[in-house]
Scaffold this active site. Sequence first.
Site, PDB file in Angstrom:
ATOM      1  N   ARG A 123      18.394  27.077  15.255  1.00  0.00           N
ATOM      2  CA  ARG A 123      19.868  27.100  15.419  1.00  0.00           C
ATOM      3  C   ARG A 123      20.507  28.400  14.970  1.00  0.00           C
ATOM      4  NH1 ARG A 123      18.789  21.969  13.587  1.00  0.00           N
ATOM      5  NH2 ARG A 123      18.877  20.443  15.256  1.00  0.00           N
ATOM      6  N   LYS A 145      26.960  38.931  24.375  1.00  0.00           N
ATOM      7  CA  LYS A 145      26.554  38.038  25.471  1.00  0.00           C
ATOM      8  C   LYS A 145      25.028  38.074  25.540  1.00  0.00           C
ATOM      9  CE  LYS A 145      30.364  38.186  28.774  1.00  0.00           C
ATOM     10  NZ  LYS A 145      30.713  38.548  30.166  1.00  0.00           N
ATOM     11  N   GLU A 187      27.981  52.349  34.345  1.00  0.00           N
ATOM     12  CA  GLU A 187      28.786  51.565  33.387  1.00  0.00           C
ATOM     13  C   GLU A 187      29.689  52.485  32.554  1.00  0.00           C
ATOM     14  OE1 GLU A 187      29.001  48.347  33.541  1.00  0.00           O
ATOM     15  OE2 GLU A 187      27.121  47.632  34.408  1.00  0.00           O
ATOM     16  N   LYS A 229      34.352  49.240  24.572  1.00  0.00           N
ATOM     17  CA  LYS A 229      33.849  47.862  24.701  1.00  0.00           C
ATOM     18  C   LYS A 229      34.105  47.094  23.414  1.00  0.00           C
ATOM     19  CE  LYS A 229      30.467  44.708  26.404  1.00  0.00           C
ATOM     20  NZ  LYS A 229      29.201  44.411  27.045  1.00  0.00           N
ATOM     21  N   GLU A 239      35.675  36.075  26.380  1.00  0.00           N
ATOM     22  CA  GLU A 239      36.150  36.261  27.750  1.00  0.00           C
ATOM     23  C   GLU A 239      37.183  35.233  28.174  1.00  0.00           C
ATOM     24  OE1 GLU A 239      33.289  38.086  30.321  1.00  0.00           O
ATOM     25  OE2 GLU A 239      34.271  37.285  32.088  1.00  0.00           O
ATOM     26  N   ARG A 243      38.653  40.474  28.421  1.00  0.00           N
ATOM     27  CA  ARG A 243      37.265  40.947  28.549  1.00  0.00           C
ATOM     28  C   ARG A 243      36.815  41.041  30.001  1.00  0.00           C
ATOM     29  NH1 ARG A 243      32.079  39.473  24.668  1.00  0.00           N
ATOM     30  NH2 ARG A 243      30.587  40.631  25.896  1.00  0.00           N
ATOM     31  N   ASN A 247      34.392  43.684  34.008  1.00  0.00           N
ATOM     32  CA  ASN A 247      33.667  43.346  35.231  1.00  0.00           C
ATOM     33  C   ASN A 247      34.160  44.127  36.447  1.00  0.00           C
ATOM     34  OD1 ASN A 247      31.886  41.427  34.144  1.00  0.00           O
ATOM     35  ND2 ASN A 247      33.547  39.935  34.059  1.00  0.00           N
ATOM     36  N   HIS A 250      32.054  44.570  39.519  1.00  0.00           N
ATOM     37  CA  HIS A 250      30.968  43.592  39.436  1.00  0.00           C
ATOM     38  C   HIS A 250      31.103  42.459  40.456  1.00  0.00           C
ATOM     39  CE1 HIS A 250      30.175  45.825  35.823  1.00  0.00           C
ATOM     40  NE2 HIS A 250      29.171  45.058  35.472  1.00  0.00           N
ATOM     41  N   HIS A 254      27.796  42.121  42.179  1.00  0.00           N
ATOM     42  CA  HIS A 254      26.925  40.937  42.090  1.00  0.00           C
ATOM     43  C   HIS A 254      26.559  40.417  43.475  1.00  0.00           C
ATOM     44  CE1 HIS A 254      28.228  39.933  37.711  1.00  0.00           C
ATOM     45  NE2 HIS A 254      27.148  40.689  37.741  1.00  0.00           N
ATOM     46  N   HIS A 267      21.167  46.920  38.838  1.00  0.00           N
ATOM     47  CA  HIS A 267      22.505  46.403  38.548  1.00  0.00           C
ATOM     48  C   HIS A 267      23.548  47.542  38.570  1.00  0.00           C
ATOM     49  CE1 HIS A 267      25.602  43.996  36.633  1.00  0.00           C
ATOM     50  NE2 HIS A 267      25.711  44.906  35.667  1.00  0.00           N
TER      51      HIS A 267
HETATM   52  N1  LIG Z   1      24.709  41.096  27.723  1.00  0.00           N
HETATM   53  C1  LIG Z   1      25.524  41.822  28.422  1.00  0.00           C
HETATM   54  O1  LIG Z   1      26.726  41.959  28.110  1.00  0.00           O
HETATM   55  C2  LIG Z   1      24.986  42.554  29.614  1.00  0.00           C
HETATM   56  C3  LIG Z   1      25.761  43.557  30.243  1.00  0.00           C
HETATM   57  C4  LIG Z   1      25.192  44.268  31.303  1.00  0.00           C
HETATM   58  C5  LIG Z   1      23.898  43.975  31.728  1.00  0.00           C
HETATM   59  N2  LIG Z   1      23.186  42.987  31.106  1.00  0.00           N
HETATM   60  C6  LIG Z   1      21.825  42.672  31.506  1.00  0.00           C
HETATM   61  O2  LIG Z   1      21.019  43.811  31.227  1.00  0.00           O
HETATM   62  C7  LIG Z   1      19.893  43.805  32.105  1.00  0.00           C
HETATM   63  C8  LIG Z   1      19.709  45.190  32.645  1.00  0.00           C
HETATM   64  O3  LIG Z   1      19.425  46.046  31.568  1.00  0.00           O
HETATM   65  P1  LIG Z   1      18.687  47.446  31.807  1.00  0.00           P
HETATM   66  O4  LIG Z   1      19.388  48.180  32.886  1.00  0.00           O
HETATM   67  O5  LIG Z   1      18.533  48.063  30.497  1.00  0.00           O
HETATM   68  O6  LIG Z   1      17.299  47.001  32.458  1.00  0.00           O
HETATM   69  P2  LIG Z   1      15.844  46.716  31.824  1.00  0.00           P
HETATM   70  O7  LIG Z   1      15.930  46.093  30.520  1.00  0.00           O
HETATM   71  O8  LIG Z   1      15.082  46.013  32.886  1.00  0.00           O
HETATM   72  O9  LIG Z   1      15.269  48.197  31.647  1.00  0.00           O
HETATM   73  C9  LIG Z   1      15.036  48.998  32.785  1.00  0.00           C
HETATM   74  C10 LIG Z   1      13.600  49.527  32.829  1.00  0.00           C
HETATM   75  O10 LIG Z   1      13.475  50.616  31.912  1.00  0.00           O
HETATM   76  C11 LIG Z   1      12.373  50.383  31.035  1.00  0.00           C
HETATM   77  N3  LIG Z   1      12.705  51.076  29.810  1.00  0.00           N
HETATM   78  C12 LIG Z   1      13.524  50.666  28.815  1.00  0.00           C
HETATM   79  N4  LIG Z   1      13.702  51.628  27.919  1.00  0.00           N
HETATM   80  C13 LIG Z   1      12.962  52.680  28.346  1.00  0.00           C
HETATM   81  C14 LIG Z   1      12.757  53.996  27.847  1.00  0.00           C
HETATM   82  N5  LIG Z   1      13.390  54.432  26.761  1.00  0.00           N
HETATM   83  N6  LIG Z   1      11.924  54.811  28.534  1.00  0.00           N
HETATM   84  C15 LIG Z   1      11.328  54.396  29.666  1.00  0.00           C
HETATM   85  N7  LIG Z   1      11.509  53.191  30.206  1.00  0.00           N
HETATM   86  C16 LIG Z   1      12.322  52.339  29.544  1.00  0.00           C
HETATM   87  C17 LIG Z   1      12.295  48.894  30.959  1.00  0.00           C
HETATM   88  O11 LIG Z   1      11.041  48.459  30.484  1.00  0.00           O
HETATM   89  C18 LIG Z   1      12.555  48.518  32.416  1.00  0.00           C
HETATM   90  O12 LIG Z   1      11.407  48.691  33.186  1.00  0.00           O
HETATM   91  C19 LIG Z   1      20.176  42.767  33.158  1.00  0.00           C
HETATM   92  O13 LIG Z   1      19.379  41.639  32.907  1.00  0.00           O
HETATM   93  C20 LIG Z   1      21.658  42.428  32.969  1.00  0.00           C
HETATM   94  O14 LIG Z   1      21.947  41.089  33.307  1.00  0.00           O
HETATM   95  C21 LIG Z   1      23.707  42.280  30.068  1.00  0.00           C
END
Ligand SMILES: NC(=O)c1ccc[n+]([C@@H]2O[C@H](COP(=O)([O-])OP(=O)(O)OC[C@H]3O[C@@H](n4cnc5c(N)ncnc54)[C@H](O)[C@@H]3O)[C@@H](O)[C@H]2O)c1
Length: 361
Positions: A123, A145, A187, A229, A239, A243, A247, A250, A254, A267
């Site tokens: 928890r 999030k 972003e 942010k 949100e 907040r 988006n 987005h 999306h 993304h």
């Molecule tokens: N929680 C939130 O508020 C929020 C906001 C935006 C996006 N997201 C989520 O984030 C995710 C996307 O995140 P992302 O773009 O970081 O993608 P990701 O985590 O898939 O990373 C992208 C790629 O880069 C690699 N990688 C990571 N760090 C590296 C480094 N330093 N050197 C080389 N390779 C590296 C990873 O292993 C992966 O293959 C999605 O699932 C999305 O839904 C969440």
Amino acid sequence: MDRMITVNVELGERAYPIHIGADLIGQTALFAPHIAGSSVTIVTNTTVDPLYGDTLRAALAPLGKLVSTVVLPDGEAHKNLGTLNLIFDALLGSRADRKTTLIALGGGVIGDMTGFAAACYMRGVPFIQVPTTLLSQVDSSVGGKTGINHPLGKNMIGAFYQPQAVIADIGALRTLPARELAAGVAEVIKTGAIADADFFTWIEANIEALNRCEPGALTEAVKRSCEIKASVVAKDEREGGLRAILNFGHTFGHAIEAGLGYGEWLHGEAVGCGMAMAADLSVRMGYLDDAARRRLVDVIIAAHLPTKAPALGERRYVELMQVDKKAEAGAIKFILLKRFGETLITQAPDAEVHATLAAAV
Ligand SMILES: NC(=O)c1ccc[n+]([C@@H]2O[C@H](COP(=O)([O-])OP(=O)(O)OC[C@H]3O[C@@H](n4cnc5c(N)ncnc54)[C@H](O)[C@@H]3O)[C@@H](O)[C@H]2O)c1
């Protein structure tokens, strides 16, 4: 230690610092104040562990904690219940207790899954975000999030759960593939466009430095994006209203991701194109002048992001946007731009939406 900047997320008793700077993963002193219990579990993936796992483990060693590592498969396709369960298997297998701290070492996928595991395990156990992609440093690691995907929808299972700290190591971005870097810049552009005209102008002037991964430019971009942010999240953690401006781009984005099948476009690429579409709709509805739209499109192009939408068909776009989390009873909510730094959230007439979709492909 090189110059380090700290941005605070002001959330009362859940407040936490975001440390930003070069080569922070190896700094024991940054982790020490946030690890109360006797054990730590690092959650990472098969790509990031070989790059930064040893540096993090060396930084934790002087703290005298029991440190274990869970290495997950890499990719959005693994952001699901089965992979989440691997984290629980490891925690239960190593008899992790309520004070065990989880450390998310990786991009947004690792951060979202680790945060959700931390929210659920016994928890709630503490966790630290160590984001290693630009997207996760400027966006996903901040704001609480967390979650996983379900076969019927992305990020549909999750929780709001804030970390103890975010340690954003700009040096880790050196190994990031160019396409992933550009997705993070999307972003950054979004943040400037919605919240701060001066920051947007700064991005225009520094886009080449960001593309080249220059540490000074990256530090400034991460700092300013996190400040913005953090201030939005401090005003609207769950949100309820404000907040949602985060988006911007987005709703269309999306639809592109879902319509093409997740993974086809990153993304951030979909958000880049989605911002160009949202700006087009803003002009059609009389909120934004066309010169501002052009500036936004130019900077998206300069960041090597797409501005031409995939031809999914207008009906399909509308269907996909109707299942967006922001839609209420099927009515699509758009985040539109009035000028740089000012947004509004509104529905749009079908004719204008169709005109934007027709112009975008
Ligand atoms: N929680 C939130 O508020 C929020 C906001 C935006 C996006 N997201 C989520 O984030 C995710 C996307 O995140 P992302 O773009 O970081 O993608 P990701 O985590 O898939 O990373 C992208 C790629 O880069 C690699 N990688 C990571 N760090 C590296 C480094 N330093 N050197 C080389 N390779 C590296 C990873 O292993 C992966 O293959 C999605 O699932 C999305 O839904 C969440």
